[in-house]
Design an enzyme around this catalytic site. Structure first.
Site, PDB file in Angstrom:
ATOM      1  N   HIS A 119      22.652  99.328  37.659  1.00  0.00           N
ATOM      2  CA  HIS A 119      22.187 100.203  36.886  1.00  0.00           C
ATOM      3  C   HIS A 119      20.593 100.025  36.866  1.00  0.00           C
ATOM      4  O   HIS A 119      20.024  98.907  36.873  1.00  0.00           O
ATOM      5  CB  HIS A 119      22.614 100.206  35.473  1.00  0.00           C
ATOM      6  CG  HIS A 119      22.329 101.318  34.233  1.00  0.00           C
ATOM      7  ND1 HIS A 119      21.264 101.125  33.463  1.00  0.00           N
ATOM      8  CD2 HIS A 119      23.002 102.270  33.773  1.00  0.00           C
ATOM      9  CE1 HIS A 119      20.968 102.315  32.970  1.00  0.00           C
ATOM     10  NE2 HIS A 119      22.416 103.043  33.078  1.00  0.00           N
ATOM     11  N   ASP A 196      24.797  91.679  33.517  1.00  0.00           N
ATOM     12  CA  ASP A 196      24.950  93.001  32.672  1.00  0.00           C
ATOM     13  C   ASP A 196      26.307  93.263  32.473  1.00  0.00           C
ATOM     14  O   ASP A 196      26.998  93.741  33.152  1.00  0.00           O
ATOM     15  CB  ASP A 196      24.140  94.182  33.449  1.00  0.00           C
ATOM     16  CG  ASP A 196      24.430  95.672  32.923  1.00  0.00           C
ATOM     17  OD1 ASP A 196      24.908  95.847  31.838  1.00  0.00           O
ATOM     18  OD2 ASP A 196      23.905  96.590  33.634  1.00  0.00           O
ATOM     19  N   GLN A 199      29.181  97.777  30.995  1.00  0.00           N
ATOM     20  CA  GLN A 199      30.450  98.408  31.214  1.00  0.00           C
ATOM     21  C   GLN A 199      31.541  97.488  30.977  1.00  0.00           C
ATOM     22  O   GLN A 199      32.648  97.764  30.626  1.00  0.00           O
ATOM     23  CB  GLN A 199      30.532  99.232  32.484  1.00  0.00           C
ATOM     24  CG  GLN A 199      29.542 100.179  32.762  1.00  0.00           C
ATOM     25  CD  GLN A 199      29.823 101.567  31.808  1.00  0.00           C
ATOM     26  OE1 GLN A 199      30.848 101.451  31.663  1.00  0.00           O
ATOM     27  NE2 GLN A 199      28.890 102.180  31.721  1.00  0.00           N
ATOM     28  N   LYS A 222      28.930 101.068  23.596  1.00  0.00           N
ATOM     29  CA  LYS A 222      30.115 101.491  24.620  1.00  0.00           C
ATOM     30  C   LYS A 222      31.574 100.554  24.362  1.00  0.00           C
ATOM     31  O   LYS A 222      32.584 100.721  24.910  1.00  0.00           O
ATOM     32  CB  LYS A 222      29.709 100.868  26.071  1.00  0.00           C
ATOM     33  CG  LYS A 222      28.291 101.368  26.389  1.00  0.00           C
ATOM     34  CD  LYS A 222      28.024 101.640  27.696  1.00  0.00           C
ATOM     35  CE  LYS A 222      26.677 102.102  28.365  1.00  0.00           C
ATOM     36  NZ  LYS A 222      26.744 103.314  28.668  1.00  0.00           N
ATOM     37  N   CYS A 358      21.994 106.716  36.481  1.00  0.00           N
ATOM     38  CA  CYS A 358      20.880 105.560  36.458  1.00  0.00           C
ATOM     39  C   CYS A 358      21.165 104.721  37.379  1.00  0.00           C
ATOM     40  O   CYS A 358      21.182 103.263  37.180  1.00  0.00           O
ATOM     41  CB  CYS A 358      20.913 104.892  35.023  1.00  0.00           C
ATOM     42  SG  CYS A 358      20.186 106.157  33.673  1.00  0.00           S
TER      43      CYS A 358
HETATM   44  N1  PMP Z   1      23.982  98.764  32.429  1.00  0.00           N
HETATM   45  C1  PMP Z   1      24.847  99.585  32.729  1.00  0.00           C
HETATM   46  C2  PMP Z   1      26.170  99.156  33.774  1.00  0.00           C
HETATM   47  C3  PMP Z   1      25.221 100.758  32.081  1.00  0.00           C
HETATM   48  O1  PMP Z   1      26.259 101.408  32.153  1.00  0.00           O
HETATM   49  C4  PMP Z   1      24.286 100.868  30.865  1.00  0.00           C
HETATM   50  C5  PMP Z   1      24.746 102.120  29.988  1.00  0.00           C
HETATM   51  N2  PMP Z   1      24.677 103.351  30.541  1.00  0.00           N
HETATM   52  C6  PMP Z   1      23.340 100.118  30.617  1.00  0.00           C
HETATM   53  C7  PMP Z   1      23.166  98.800  31.605  1.00  0.00           C
HETATM   54  C8  PMP Z   1      22.396 100.369  29.503  1.00  0.00           C
HETATM   55  O2  PMP Z   1      22.833 100.478  28.636  1.00  0.00           O
HETATM   56  P1  PMP Z   1      22.077 100.755  27.095  1.00  0.00           P
HETATM   57  O3  PMP Z   1      21.523 102.168  27.638  1.00  0.00           O
HETATM   58  O4  PMP Z   1      23.093 100.769  26.184  1.00  0.00           O
HETATM   59  O5  PMP Z   1      20.987  99.818  26.898  1.00  0.00           O
END
Ligand code: PMP
Length: 401
Positions: A119, A196, A199, A222, A358
């Site tokens: 991401h 990270d 998910q 999440k 993203c």
């Molecule tokens: N990493 C992953 C794999 C994600 O799916 C997301 C959320 N879409 C993020 C990072 C970023 O999370 P946040 O927007 O809550 O900071």
């Protein structure tokens, strides 16, 4: 612990009473009533700041706020609650590591390995710190299964490798790389690892000690908790070696016009009034989760994604990006732009997400512009699957007329 019953489980989620089918839990999960109640209780009956005041509400709320830190430490099997830092989310937690751990250490020519499946939250902070320090970003490519190719990792590691950035679970494919293998390889080279967990945490919290994880990040929203709160786990000796990155109230033990002395960890990284209601809401989410057999709930969600994948496969132009056992089903239909499909699904009250999610480098590697993502949670049911498949069929009829 209550056995998982899909029908009664749904009753915990007031948002499900609204019309429509929610298949966007990988973007943000719906909130169970205990989370909503915890936030409301703080604002209606318990308002007070933390770590500042002597009156009873403030003292009680400080104790509960710190108790949630202990709950998160237990969830990750961290040996010390001081290793848990509150952030606004995964994004902020990774930026904190990039700016406070990596930036002071990196020298020109040092290398940061980042998987191609990341991401943007686990790529852009490293691109920024590389620009700031002269370090190099090294791409860990995906393999044929669209997962980071850990066989290639061994060859990419060099004496200049300082850091590996990898996610526990892809937000596009739902695939989970072998973290133990990746971490062992990085550690052999003396590199630290940023995982990270945005998910992955939803599908199983890692044991940070058993996996020997250096840094781990996740977001409350999440994991059925509120937005605006996230967690950075860091090994105590690493966090202790890092300077604060935001200055302000409560992150220092002494200050004058000549300078300041940083607080101990984790307060050193928590300048200003924190997200108090959100921490309490996250605590409520974790307590609520402990009440359910989560393995059964996870299995049920996987079954729904698999059913949807099987049923959508009857459309000849369907291509699934789903990893085996994932609750995330990203897919494309040839000749149909994902955004068009998502718009036509939205008109039929089906909430999905479309685009590059993203993860632009991942889509570039897959040779795709984007995909539609239907993500399933244990509050979904077979009716939702049928509604999705019917709506996709209707959309295709409309587009091909
Ligand atoms: N990493 C992953 C794999 C994600 O799916 C997301 C959320 N879409 C993020 C990072 C970023 O999370 P946040 O927007 O809550 O900071």
């Amino acid at each position: 612990m209550t056995a998982f019953n899909p029908a009664t489980f749904r009753n915990d989620f007031p948002a499900l009473a609204q019309s429509g089918v929610y298949l966007d839990s990988a973007a943000t999960a719906l909130k169970p009533q205990p989370v909503i109640d915890a936030i409301s209780q703080y604002y209606t009956a318990e308002t007070g700041n933390v770590h500042r005041s002597q009156y009873a509400h403030a003292q009680q709320v400080t104790a509960r706020f710190e108790q949630v830190r202990c709950t998160v430490a237990a969830l990750l099997n961290a040996d010390d609650p001081r290793c848990i830092v509150w952030t606004r989310g995964t994004t902020e937690a990774i930026n904190l590591v990039a700016q406070s751990y990596a930036r002071p250490r990196l020298q020109p020519g040092d290398e940061i390995i980042v998987s191609e499946a990341e991401h943007h939250a686990n790529l852009i902070p490293w691109l920024m710190v590389a620009q700031q320090t002269g370090a190099r970003i090294v791409k860990l490519p995906i393999g044929v299964d669209a997962q980071p190719d850990l066989e290639a990792l061994a060859d990419l590691i060099t004496p200049r490798t300082r850091l590996l950035a990898l996610s526990q679970m892809s937000n596009v494919t739902g695939g989970q790389p072998d973290l133990a293998k990746a971490i062992a390889l990085a550690h052999q080279a003396g590199a630290v690892v940023m995982i990270d967990g945005a998910q992955g945490i939803v599908h199983g919290a890692p044991d940070v000690q058993a996996l020997d994880i250096d840094f781990y990040a996740f977001s409350g929203h999440k994991l059925f908790g509120p937005t605006g709160i996230g967690v950075l786990y860091g090994k105590a000796d690493l966090l202790e070696s890092m300077p604060p990155w935001h200055g302000g109230g409560k992150m220092m033990s002494a200050v004058s016009f000549d300078g300041f002395t940083p607080q101990a960890i984790p307060q050193r990284f928590e300048a200003g009034t924190p997200a108090i209601a959100e921490v309490l809401g996250l605590g409520a989410a974790l307590t609520w989760m402990q009440g359910y057999d989560w393995r059964a709930a996870e299995h049920y969600g996987q079954g729904l994604a698999q059913l949807a994948e099987q049923q959508l496969a009857r459309f000849p132009c369907f291509r699934s990006l789903r990893s085996p056992n994932a609750t995330i089903l990203s897919f494309t239909l040839s000749d149909v732009h994902p955004n068009d499909l998502a718009t036509l699904l939205a008109e039929q009250q089906i909430a999905v997400r479309a685009g590059h999610h993203c993860a632009q480098p991942l889509f570039a590697a897959l040779g795709l512009d984007g995909a539609v993502r239907a993500s399933f949670a244990p509050y979904n049911n077979e009716h939702d699957v049928t509604a999705l498949v019917t709506a996709v069929g209707n959309a295709l009829d409309l587009l091909r007329d």
